[in-house]
Design a protein around this motif. Structure first.
Motif, PDB file in Angstrom:
ATOM      1  N   PRO A   1      -1.305 -13.996   4.875  1.00  0.00           N
ATOM      2  CA  PRO A   1      -1.788 -13.306   6.089  1.00  0.00           C
ATOM      3  C   PRO A   1      -2.247 -11.866   5.877  1.00  0.00           C
ATOM      4  CG  PRO A   1       0.606 -13.405   6.094  1.00  0.00           C
ATOM      5  CD  PRO A   1       0.162 -14.193   4.890  1.00  0.00           C
ATOM      6  N   ILE A   2      -1.836 -11.201   4.821  1.00  0.00           N
ATOM      7  CA  ILE A   2      -2.191  -9.792   4.628  1.00  0.00           C
ATOM      8  C   ILE A   2      -3.676  -9.688   4.268  1.00  0.00           C
ATOM      9  CG2 ILE A   2      -1.789  -7.720   3.234  1.00  0.00           C
ATOM     10  CD1 ILE A   2       1.089  -8.587   2.937  1.00  0.00           C
ATOM     11  N   LYS A   3      -4.390  -8.796   4.983  1.00  0.00           N
ATOM     12  CA  LYS A   3      -5.834  -8.667   4.775  1.00  0.00           C
ATOM     13  C   LYS A   3      -6.261  -7.249   4.417  1.00  0.00           C
ATOM     14  CE  LYS A   3      -6.804 -12.278   8.221  1.00  0.00           C
ATOM     15  NZ  LYS A   3      -5.409 -12.436   8.657  1.00  0.00           N
ATOM     16  N   LYS A   4      -5.464  -6.244   4.763  1.00  0.00           N
ATOM     17  CA  LYS A   4      -5.867  -4.856   4.571  1.00  0.00           C
ATOM     18  C   LYS A   4      -5.051  -4.196   3.461  1.00  0.00           C
ATOM     19  CE  LYS A   4      -8.872  -5.143   7.840  1.00  0.00           C
ATOM     20  NZ  LYS A   4     -10.310  -5.171   7.498  1.00  0.00           N
ATOM     21  N   LEU A   5      -5.669  -3.204   2.833  1.00  0.00           N
ATOM     22  CA  LEU A   5      -5.012  -2.520   1.727  1.00  0.00           C
ATOM     23  C   LEU A   5      -3.774  -1.760   2.177  1.00  0.00           C
ATOM     24  CD1 LEU A   5      -8.147  -1.058  -0.134  1.00  0.00           C
ATOM     25  CD2 LEU A   5      -6.797  -3.050  -0.782  1.00  0.00           C
ATOM     26  N   GLY A   6      -3.827  -1.188   3.372  1.00  0.00           N
ATOM     27  CA  GLY A   6      -2.684  -0.414   3.849  1.00  0.00           C
ATOM     28  C   GLY A   6      -1.417  -1.231   3.952  1.00  0.00           C
ATOM     29  N   LYS A   7      -1.544  -2.538   4.215  1.00  0.00           N
ATOM     30  CA  LYS A   7      -0.365  -3.397   4.350  1.00  0.00           C
ATOM     31  C   LYS A   7       0.372  -3.555   3.026  1.00  0.00           C
ATOM     32  CE  LYS A   7      -0.632  -4.600   8.732  1.00  0.00           C
ATOM     33  NZ  LYS A   7       0.462  -4.357   9.710  1.00  0.00           N
ATOM     34  N   LEU A   8      -0.364  -3.433   1.902  1.00  0.00           N
ATOM     35  CA  LEU A   8       0.274  -3.585   0.594  1.00  0.00           C
ATOM     36  C   LEU A   8       1.319  -2.505   0.350  1.00  0.00           C
ATOM     37  CD1 LEU A   8      -2.768  -4.456  -1.697  1.00  0.00           C
ATOM     38  CD2 LEU A   8      -1.000  -6.008  -0.875  1.00  0.00           C
ATOM     39  N   PHE A   9       1.112  -1.328   0.948  1.00  0.00           N
ATOM     40  CA  PHE A   9       2.034  -0.211   0.737  1.00  0.00           C
ATOM     41  C   PHE A   9       3.123  -0.166   1.810  1.00  0.00           C
ATOM     42  CE2 PHE A   9      -2.001   0.868  -1.206  1.00  0.00           C
ATOM     43  CZ  PHE A   9      -1.611   1.290  -2.465  1.00  0.00           C
ATOM     44  N   ALA A  10       3.089  -1.111   2.736  1.00  0.00           N
ATOM     45  CA  ALA A  10       4.130  -1.187   3.766  1.00  0.00           C
ATOM     46  C   ALA A  10       5.140  -2.289   3.475  1.00  0.00           C
ATOM     47  CB  ALA A  10       3.488  -1.408   5.138  1.00  0.00           C
ATOM     48  N   ILE A  11       4.930  -3.033   2.390  1.00  0.00           N
ATOM     49  CA  ILE A  11       5.841  -4.122   2.025  1.00  0.00           C
ATOM     50  C   ILE A  11       6.429  -3.827   0.650  1.00  0.00           C
ATOM     51  CG2 ILE A  11       4.608  -5.847   3.410  1.00  0.00           C
ATOM     52  CD1 ILE A  11       3.171  -6.752   0.911  1.00  0.00           C
ATOM     53  N   SER A  12       7.400  -4.596   0.262  1.00  0.00           N
ATOM     54  CA  SER A  12       8.046  -4.399  -1.034  1.00  0.00           C
ATOM     55  C   SER A  12       7.129  -4.866  -2.164  1.00  0.00           C
ATOM     56  CB  SER A  12       9.365  -5.177  -1.083  1.00  0.00           C
ATOM     57  OG  SER A  12       9.114  -6.576  -1.003  1.00  0.00           O
ATOM     58  N   LYS A  13       7.486  -4.488  -3.384  1.00  0.00           N
ATOM     59  CA  LYS A  13       6.676  -4.866  -4.542  1.00  0.00           C
ATOM     60  C   LYS A  13       6.696  -6.377  -4.762  1.00  0.00           C
ATOM     61  CE  LYS A  13       6.799  -0.527  -7.115  1.00  0.00           C
ATOM     62  NZ  LYS A  13       7.121   0.122  -8.413  1.00  0.00           N
ATOM     63  N   ASP A  14       7.831  -6.992  -4.502  1.00  0.00           N
ATOM     64  CA  ASP A  14       7.900  -8.448  -4.665  1.00  0.00           C
ATOM     65  C   ASP A  14       6.972  -9.144  -3.675  1.00  0.00           C
ATOM     66  OD1 ASP A  14       9.714  -8.220  -6.709  1.00  0.00           O
ATOM     67  OD2 ASP A  14      11.470  -8.366  -5.392  1.00  0.00           O
ATOM     68  N   GLU A  15       6.944  -8.643  -2.441  1.00  0.00           N
ATOM     69  CA  GLU A  15       6.045  -9.230  -1.450  1.00  0.00           C
ATOM     70  C   GLU A  15       4.579  -8.955  -1.805  1.00  0.00           C
ATOM     71  OE1 GLU A  15       8.616  -9.084   2.668  1.00  0.00           O
ATOM     72  OE2 GLU A  15       7.758  -7.201   1.921  1.00  0.00           O
TER      73      GLU A  15
ATOM     74  N   PHE B   1     -14.094  14.354   9.705  1.00  0.00           N
ATOM     75  CA  PHE B   1     -13.253  13.244   9.275  1.00  0.00           C
ATOM     76  C   PHE B   1     -12.266  13.687   8.205  1.00  0.00           C
ATOM     77  CE2 PHE B   1     -17.092  13.328   6.703  1.00  0.00           C
ATOM     78  CZ  PHE B   1     -16.586  13.291   5.410  1.00  0.00           C
ATOM     79  N   LEU B   2     -11.264  12.861   8.012  1.00  0.00           N
ATOM     80  CA  LEU B   2     -10.298  13.035   6.935  1.00  0.00           C
ATOM     81  C   LEU B   2     -10.448  11.872   5.961  1.00  0.00           C
ATOM     82  CD1 LEU B   2      -7.089  14.040   8.943  1.00  0.00           C
ATOM     83  CD2 LEU B   2      -8.471  15.552   7.526  1.00  0.00           C
ATOM     84  N   VAL B   3     -10.486  12.173   4.679  1.00  0.00           N
ATOM     85  CA  VAL B   3     -10.456  11.121   3.668  1.00  0.00           C
ATOM     86  C   VAL B   3      -9.004  10.669   3.525  1.00  0.00           C
ATOM     87  CG1 VAL B   3     -10.896  10.543   1.269  1.00  0.00           C
ATOM     88  CG2 VAL B   3     -12.447  12.073   2.482  1.00  0.00           C
ATOM     89  N   LYS B   4      -8.776   9.369   3.676  1.00  0.00           N
ATOM     90  CA  LYS B   4      -7.411   8.848   3.725  1.00  0.00           C
ATOM     91  C   LYS B   4      -7.213   7.775   2.661  1.00  0.00           C
ATOM     92  CE  LYS B   4      -4.147   6.609   6.911  1.00  0.00           C
ATOM     93  NZ  LYS B   4      -3.917   5.440   6.034  1.00  0.00           N
ATOM     94  N   SER B   5      -6.066   7.855   1.996  1.00  0.00           N
ATOM     95  CA  SER B   5      -5.672   6.814   1.051  1.00  0.00           C
ATOM     96  C   SER B   5      -4.945   5.708   1.803  1.00  0.00           C
ATOM     97  CB  SER B   5      -4.756   7.403  -0.026  1.00  0.00           C
ATOM     98  OG  SER B   5      -4.151   6.371  -0.787  1.00  0.00           O
ATOM     99  N   PRO B   6      -5.089   4.441   1.384  1.00  0.00           N
ATOM    100  CA  PRO B   6      -4.376   3.351   2.065  1.00  0.00           C
ATOM    101  C   PRO B   6      -2.857   3.499   2.047  1.00  0.00           C
ATOM    102  CG  PRO B   6      -6.137   2.469   0.700  1.00  0.00           C
ATOM    103  CD  PRO B   6      -6.043   3.919   0.378  1.00  0.00           C
ATOM    104  N   ARG B   7      -2.318   4.253   1.079  1.00  0.00           N
ATOM    105  CA  ARG B   7      -0.857   4.403   1.017  1.00  0.00           C
ATOM    106  C   ARG B   7      -0.334   5.437   2.009  1.00  0.00           C
ATOM    107  NH1 ARG B   7       0.274   9.162  -1.411  1.00  0.00           N
ATOM    108  NH2 ARG B   7      -1.340  10.029  -2.781  1.00  0.00           N
ATOM    109  N   LEU B   8      -1.218   6.256   2.586  1.00  0.00           N
ATOM    110  CA  LEU B   8      -0.796   7.266   3.553  1.00  0.00           C
ATOM    111  C   LEU B   8      -0.729   6.658   4.948  1.00  0.00           C
ATOM    112  CD1 LEU B   8      -2.941  10.289   2.297  1.00  0.00           C
ATOM    113  CD2 LEU B   8      -0.521   9.842   1.846  1.00  0.00           C
ATOM    114  N   LYS B   9       0.338   6.965   5.661  1.00  0.00           N
ATOM    115  CA  LYS B   9       0.556   6.410   6.994  1.00  0.00           C
ATOM    116  C   LYS B   9       0.195   7.433   8.060  1.00  0.00           C
ATOM    117  CE  LYS B   9       4.412   3.677   5.177  1.00  0.00           C
ATOM    118  NZ  LYS B   9       5.865   3.424   5.248  1.00  0.00           N
ATOM    119  N   SER B  10      -0.315   6.928   9.180  1.00  0.00           N
ATOM    120  CA  SER B  10      -0.680   7.762  10.331  1.00  0.00           C
ATOM    121  C   SER B  10      -1.732   8.788   9.937  1.00  0.00           C
ATOM    122  CB  SER B  10       0.555   8.443  10.931  1.00  0.00           C
ATOM    123  OG  SER B  10       1.511   7.470  11.297  1.00  0.00           O
ATOM    124  N   CYS B  11      -1.889   9.788  10.811  1.00  0.00           N
ATOM    125  CA  CYS B  11      -2.829  10.870  10.546  1.00  0.00           C
ATOM    126  C   CYS B  11      -2.266  12.165  11.110  1.00  0.00           C
ATOM    127  CB  CYS B  11      -4.197  10.580  11.183  1.00  0.00           C
ATOM    128  SG  CYS B  11      -5.390   9.934  10.017  1.00  0.00           S
TER     129      CYS B  11
END
Length: 677
Positions: free
Chosen positions: A376-390, A445-455
């Motif tokens: 189900p995961i489709k976006k890069l940001g979700k990869l940094f919100a889950i564990s490494k095993d997931e 605009f702000l350049v944002k990395s997928p690992r950064l949360k919120s703004c």
């Protein structure tokens, strides 16, 4: 009337210089062009290392199965840029120049030029006494009776010629008749016969070799020159200004002119259009369109084919052809075609299928496509919100090192978080857009990395542009004041490609592109935000704010509301596109607001002038400004005292104040209140 004669270059003093000049005229621009092309072939990996936030991850054989073929293709392209026909011409040409300059050219004989001042070694302002003095000294040196006896016949003849010129120069400056001849004809002996210099020996022109010279000139002017001009003209006629073949452009035009409005334009449809290009027919005459399409889909699946070299050559040409298609689609104002073409171009760069919902993850290295598309995961940001095993399960990666490298690539893929997007006019307060003004779209605009949360929250003061003189003349100058974007991380694409955003403005009322705004590309962005930690990112103090401006068609329309849509398509990365609405309200000019803005600006300027005056001379008496000056106008708006303007007779200009009040009372300054009501 003076006679004329031809003067041939028997001693070879002139023709080598003529050949050198001709070769230099050809070789210099050719050399500059060749060197510029070679220098443009930079190393993307080394250049990326100098840009903050760029992806320095290298392509390795574990991630790229056809790495050896890609490296071979890139090496061949570099060799073509260096070792080609141009290099052969340059080597032969400059070798000829060096040989002529060192072994053939002789010192030019300038004895035919008569300058009495130079011959006597005196200045133009020399007196008659100085002229006589120099003449006596030189006469003792060159007089035939004073010459040494051991001189050769040739040396004696040269000395006698020098003495004759010396005597002629002296007479030209002292004798009235000789001086008159020199002033009228440029020679002390009067009018001289006209000579026509020919930079060739006489035997080549009038001897038995004259036919060879005629044949040479005929081949040069009658054959070679027409061939070069004809080849250039043929290339101009067969290709557009941007290098697209005219048959390819005509085919695109027919596709768009005859298209079925009910037909949905998808990336695959765009691919079919592009594969019909004349460039591909000429490059791959033995391959059918279906075979070329199979190569492209093999590239999407990151698989090798039997003729991998042909596949890489095809893939390297597709972005150029797609850009040509986009240029034509823009003329037809077909935003659906443009967006589909941009998505196809991105798929080719990243070797990812153009359809589906998991392209953000599929563009990463080491991923297993069959695993990715089923989770189900489709976006890069979700990869940094889950564990490494997931994350391993989501990407189909089992090795920790490969996962770390995939996440490293993911966290350096930039996305743009727009914090302000509005239409502005330089110098207007509160975002007012008067009718028929030159407005532009300003995007903060702000350049944002997928690992950064919120703004982070950004103060309004940081969003204001510094209205310098250069900015007021050209607000778009801020687009070039940021560092250039690095090369994109595209290990499967056979050529280096700079990251950028193509920007398009769509009129929502007509659902069509604004043609005048489609030539803007976002090529300069500071990527420092990609290196920020989460705590520094949330604070916002260290976050760099990017600015991009797009000129709207001028002048802006009449009073009313206009609705636009800004689309910014990244050329290399999925998940980095921007699609936002922008509203424009053209308002009538308000006298009340205009006066208020004028008062504010004049007050600010008065404060700056007062501060500078105080700092420069704090003890001096500052008198009241004259009422007709800028400072006087500001003081009057503030209610301060002003001096009357003095007339030409020294008296103050006493006009009726009541009359002035009547003039100002005729202006209705309550228009703002009326508009609000």
């Amino acid at each position: 009337m003076a006679s004329s004669e031809y003067n041939y270059d028997e001693s070879g003093e002139t023709w080598p210089f003529f050949i050198l000049a001709l070769l230099s005229f050809i070789l210099l621009p050719l050399t500059f062009k060749y060197v510029a092309r070679v220098l443009s072939n930079t190393n993307p990996a080394k250049e990326n290392e100098s840009i903050k936030g760029s992806i320095s991850e290298t392509s390795e054989s574990l991630a790229v199965p056809n790495l050896r073929e890609i490296e071979g293709f890139q090496a061949a392209q570099k060799s073509l840029k260096i070792f080609n026909k141009t290099l052969v011409v340059l080597v032969v040409g400059w070798a000829t120049v060096f040989y002529l300059a060192k072994y053939v050219t002789k010192e030019a004989d300038l004895t035919g030029l008569f300058d009495p001042y130079t011959i006597l070694d005196v200045s133009f302002t020399a007196s008659e006494r100085e002229i006589k003095s120099h003449y006596r000294k030189l006469s003792l040196k060159y007089h035939p009776d004073k010459l040494p006896k051991d001189l050769t016949e040739e040396q004696r003849l040269e000395a006698e010629q020098a003495y004759i010129r010396l005597t002629s120069a002296y007479k030209a400056l002292t004798d009235e008749v000789t001086r008159e001849n020199f002033l009228r004809y440029g020679h002390p002996d009067g009018e001289q016969p006209t000579t026509h210099g020919i930079a060739l020996p006489q035997f080549l022109v009038e001897g038995k070799y004259s036919s060879l010279v005629v044949i040479f000139y005929f081949m040069l002017i009658g054959v070679l020159l027409p061939l070069i001009v004809g080849k250039w003209w043929s290339n101009v006629k067969t290709h557009t200004r941007k290098g697209l073949h005219v048959d390819t452009a005509a085919n695109f035009v027919r596709k768009f002119a005859d298209r079925n409005p009910a037909k949905i334009i998808t990336p695959e449809v765009i691919l079919d259009y592009v594969l019909e290009s004349q460039e591909l027919k000429q490059e791959f005459p033995n391959l059918s369109r279906q075979e070329l399409k199979q190569y492209v889909f093999a590239h999407f699946d990151r698989k090798t084919v039997k003729n991998e070299k042909a596949k890489l050559k095809l893939i390297s040409k597709l972005p150029f052809l797609i850009n040509g298609l986009i240029d034509i689609a823009v003329v037809f104002k077909l935003q659906d075609t443009v967006i589909a073409a941009e998505n196809l171009k991105k798929s080719i760069v990243q070797a990812v299928p153009p359809t589906g919902k998991h392209q953000d993850l599929l563009q990463l290295p080491f991923v297993d496509p069959e695993v990715v598309i089923k989770q189900p995961i489709k976006k890069l940001g979700k990869l940094f919100a889950i564990s490494k095993d997931e994350a391993k399960k989501a990407l189909g990666i089992t090795d920790d090192a490969k996962l770390a490298r995939a996440l490293k690539v993911a966290e350096h893929i930039p996305s743009l978080r727009v914090i302000e997007a509005e239409i502005k006019v330089p110098g207007e307060e509160d975002g007012q857009v008067p009718p028929h003004s030159h407005a532009h779209i300003s995007v903060k605009f702000l350049v944002k990395s997928p690992r950064l949360k919120s703004c982070p929250e950004i103060d309004d003061e940081r969003l204001k542009d510094e209205e310098t003189l250069e900015y007021m003349k050209n607000p778009l100058i801020v687009n070039e004041q940021q560092p250039p974007l690095p090369y994109a991380y595209a290990p499967y694409f056979p050529q280096p490609l700079r990251n950028s955003w193509s920007c398009f403005v769509i009129s929502q009322k007509e659902n069509r592109l604004l043609e005048d705004t489609t030539s803007y590309s976002l090529n300069n962005i500071d990527l420092s935000n990609l290196q920020l930690l989460q705590e520094d990112w949330i604070k916002g103090t260290d976050a760099v704010i990017g600015t991009f401006k797009i000129q709207l068609p001028a002048p802006t329309g009449n009073v009313g509301k206009y609705y636009y849509r800004l689309v910014m398509k990244n050329n290399a990365y999925f998940g980095a596109d921007v699609d936002i609405p922008i509203d424009l309200e053209v308002t009538p000019v308000s006298i009340g607001k205009t006066l208020a803005g004028l008062k504010k600006k004049m007050a600010e300027r008065q404060e700056k002038e007062a501060e500078s005056d105080y700092e420069s001379d704090s003890d001096s008496d500052i008198s009241d400004p004259e009422e007709d000056s800028l400072a006087g106008a500001i003081a009057a708006l503030r209610g301060s005292n002003t001096k009357k303007k003095k007339t030409s007779d020294g008296n103050e200009d006493d006009e009726d104040e009541e009359e002035e009040e009547e003039v100002f009372t005729d202006i209705n300054t309550d228009t703002e209140d009326e508009d609000d009501n």
